[in-house]
Design a protein around this motif. Structure first.
Motif, PDB file in Angstrom:
ATOM      1  N   GLY A   1       0.813  -1.217   0.000  1.00 15.17           N
ATOM      2  CA  GLY A   1       0.000   0.000   0.000  1.00 15.17           C
ATOM      3  C   GLY A   1       0.842   1.259   0.000  1.00 15.17           C
ATOM      4  N   GLY A   2       1.902   1.279   0.822  1.00 15.41           N
ATOM      5  CA  GLY A   2       2.784   2.440   0.841  1.00 15.41           C
ATOM      6  C   GLY A   2       3.523   2.634  -0.465  1.00 15.41           C
ATOM      7  N   PHE A   3       3.883   1.528  -1.119  1.00 21.52           N
ATOM      8  CA  PHE A   3       4.565   1.633  -2.414  1.00 21.52           C
ATOM      9  C   PHE A   3       3.666   2.293  -3.451  1.00 21.52           C
ATOM     10  N   LEU A   4       2.411   1.870  -3.510  1.00 18.22           N
ATOM     11  CA  LEU A   4       1.490   2.447  -4.496  1.00 18.22           C
ATOM     12  C   LEU A   4       1.167   3.903  -4.174  1.00 18.22           C
ATOM     13  N   VAL A   5       0.900   4.185  -2.895  1.00 15.31           N
ATOM     14  CA  VAL A   5       0.551   5.565  -2.521  1.00 15.31           C
ATOM     15  C   VAL A   5       1.746   6.492  -2.694  1.00 15.31           C
ATOM     16  N   GLY A   6       2.920   6.049  -2.240  1.00 12.43           N
ATOM     17  CA  GLY A   6       4.109   6.888  -2.369  1.00 12.43           C
ATOM     18  C   GLY A   6       4.499   7.141  -3.808  1.00 12.43           C
ATOM     19  N   GLY A   7       4.386   6.111  -4.645  1.00 13.04           N
ATOM     20  CA  GLY A   7       4.701   6.311  -6.056  1.00 13.04           C
ATOM     21  C   GLY A   7       3.706   7.208  -6.759  1.00 13.04           C
ATOM     22  N   ALA A   8       2.412   7.062  -6.425  1.00 19.81           N
ATOM     23  CA  ALA A   8       1.391   7.881  -7.084  1.00 19.81           C
ATOM     24  C   ALA A   8       1.484   9.343  -6.667  1.00 19.81           C
ATOM     25  N   THR A   9       1.730   9.597  -5.379  1.00 22.85           N
ATOM     26  CA  THR A   9       1.826  10.993  -4.925  1.00 22.85           C
ATOM     27  C   THR A   9       3.082  11.677  -5.445  1.00 22.85           C
ATOM     28  N   GLY A  10       4.134  10.902  -5.681  1.00 22.12           N
ATOM     29  CA  GLY A  10       5.365  11.502  -6.185  1.00 22.12           C
ATOM     30  C   GLY A  10       5.403  11.657  -7.688  1.00 22.12           C
TER      31      GLY A  10
END
Length: 280
Positions: A93-102
């Motif tokens: 979940g953090g990988f997807l959220v962090g990649g999308a926000t960046g």
């Protein structure tokens, strides 16, 4: 001259009692005759009692450290499995959220850093832009995913192990441990950042405690008993899943099946046929 013999008459004889001059000999003690040994009865049939074989013995841990040690000695432990699952899910979940926000920041940074640069063709410009976006997505995703997995895994790890050490689950475990973990990991951000993390940890911990309370109310049991019941059912499902995986692996090795899904399908068919025979 004749030598006078000393008077050998005793004073009992002098008093008139005529006793025997010979000493009284005790009657001889006759040895008891040796009793004949009774024959030991024998039978032609020998009764053999097979001892009961105990496959395994379970030692109940008494101290807190023994209970914590027993977590890693058992094959199917809820504490280990839950921690691993939470770490995997939060990392994804953090990988997807962090990649999308960046991604938006990466796009803006790429346009600012490549103003006036000439490319071989429009397709080359698009290709370079996509490569840069993928690299920034992976970089931001891995960073955020690692932080989320570390914080969430630490909270679950400490909560389950404190419960095992004290042999009791309490509602304040989640808020207290979440606040401590959040404050420690955000300490480099300063006092204000740590206070924000503590507040967020308390809020999320209270939410988890509310979920546990609702589960206890649903089964009409206290929080501690609800936790133990959940742990027992969870480990029972883990054991059943491990036995199923073992059967599938054994079938694949016995019949030389390459694809695991094919072995699962065949094993289900075999179980259904056995159940149909028993029903008949």
């Amino acid at each position: 001259m004749t030598e006078q013999q000393p008077n050998s008459v005793g004073w009992w004889e002098w008093l008139g009692w005529k006793g025997s001059s010979q000493p009284i000999q005790p009657p001889p003690i006759q040895n008891n005759p040796k009793l004949p040994e009774e024959p030991i009865p024998t039978t032609s049939v020998v009764a053999v009692v097979h001892p009961k074989v105990i496959e395994s013995t379970e030692v109940i841990p008494q101290t807190g450290w023994e209970r914590v040690k027993a977590i890693y000695e058992r094959a199917n432990s809820m504490e280990k499995d839950v921690t691993v699952r939470v770490v995997r899910m939060t990392f994804l979940g953090g990988f997807l959220v962090g990649g999308a926000t960046g991604y938006a920041q990466a796009r803006h940074a790429y346009e600012m850093n490549n103003v006036g640069r000439k490319y071989l063709s429009p397709s080359d410009a698009v290709k370079r832009k996509i490569d840069y976006a993928i690299v920034r997505f992976a970089k931001g995703g891995f960073g955020t995913g690692f932080k989320c997995a570390l914080i969430s895994g630490s909270i679950v790890f400490l909560t389950t192990h404190v419960t095992a050490y004290r042999d009791k689950f309490a509602s304040w475990y989640f808020p207290a441990i979440s606040a401590i973990v959040g404050g420690v990991f955000t300490f480099p951000l300063g006092l204000i950042g740590s206070m924000k993390a503590v507040g967020l940890g308390v809020t999320s911990g209270l939410t988890l405690s509310a979920v546990v309370h609702l589960y206890g109310m649903a089964i009409d049991k206290p929080v501690n008993d609800a936790y133990k019941l959940f742990k027992r059912d969870y480990e029972r499902e883990l054991k059943a899943s491990a036995e199923w995986d073992s059967r599938v692996t054994e079938l694949m090795q016995r019949e030389q099946i390459v694809w695991r899904q094919q072995a699962v399908k065949k094993l289900k068919q075999m179980d259904q046929e056995k159940m149909a025979i028993f029903d008949d």
